[in-house]
Design an enzyme around this catalytic site. Structure first.
Site, PDB file in Angstrom:
ATOM      1  N   HIS A  99       0.847  -1.264   0.235  1.00 11.60           N
ATOM      2  CA  HIS A  99       0.205  -0.532  -0.371  1.00 11.60           C
ATOM      3  C   HIS A  99       1.347   1.519  -0.125  1.00 11.60           C
ATOM      4  O   HIS A  99       1.830   0.986  -0.082  1.00 11.60           O
ATOM      5  CB  HIS A  99      -1.095  -0.329   1.562  1.00 11.60           C
ATOM      6  CG  HIS A  99      -0.509  -0.164   2.389  1.00 11.60           C
ATOM      7  ND1 HIS A  99       0.513   1.071   2.739  1.00 11.60           N
ATOM      8  CD2 HIS A  99       0.022  -1.345   3.600  1.00 11.60           C
ATOM      9  CE1 HIS A  99       1.265   1.193   4.131  1.00 11.60           C
ATOM     10  NE2 HIS A  99       0.803  -0.482   4.544  1.00 11.60           N
ATOM     11  N   GLY A 100       0.354   2.730   0.145  1.00  6.11           N
ATOM     12  CA  GLY A 100       1.665   3.207   0.174  1.00  6.11           C
ATOM     13  C   GLY A 100       2.160   3.531   1.234  1.00  6.11           C
ATOM     14  O   GLY A 100       3.621   3.519   0.540  1.00  6.11           O
TER      15      GLY A 100
END
Length: 158
Positions: free
Chosen positions: A14-15
């Protein structure tokens, strides 16, 4: 294989993982070690698509991860291991993979779990796995973000 970094984060790529942890790891490849994701074709594709540009990603189960680690063909590859739970980390270590440290970044809350920090909730099985990893000499590094202060997970779970 040269292990550059290992992290438990049930959100996987994810980010934060793609922009911060992958950069800090400075590895050629992310290896997601998860029986659940390995057996889920859609999730496997999504995980690979979320990878940082130019980063190779493989999704494997524990036996495959051990086999690949021991394959001389990959001895000079640098790797960032990513797990969804500590039980599979423990299986990997017991399988002979010399993991010195594991970053604990995110284990989401669900029924039957005890929340120990804002981002980490554990099952009794998770607690047992963390205790065994500690006994095996694996450094338990509880930090969600790279610049967070390290927390002692053993104190939080006892």
């Amino acid at each position: 294989m040269i292990i550059k970094f290992a992290r438990i984060d049930d959100r996987l790529i994810h980010g934060q993982v793609a922009t911060v942890w992958a950069k800090l790891a400075n590895a050629q490849r992310i290896i997601v070690v998860s029986k659940e994701v390995f057996n889920d074709k859609i999730r496997k594709v999504l995980v690979k698509q979320a990878a940082p540009a130019g980063m190779k990603v493989n999704v494997v189960d524990v036996p495959k991860a051990i086999a690949v680690f021991n394959n001389p063909k990959y001895q000079n590859d640098t790797v960032f291991y990513l797990f969804t739970n500590p039980t599979e980390v423990l299986e990997l270590v017991k399988g002979g993979i010399p993991l010195k440290s594991i970053n604990i970044g995110g284990l989401s809350y669900a029924e039957g779990k005890k929340q120990i920090t804002k981002a980490v909730s554990v099952t009794p099985e998770d607690v047992q796995a963390f205790k065994e990893l500690d006994k095996l000499g694996v450094n338990l590094d509880l930090r969600v973000l790279a610049d967070d202060p390290k927390k002692d997970i053993l104190k939080l779970i006892s």
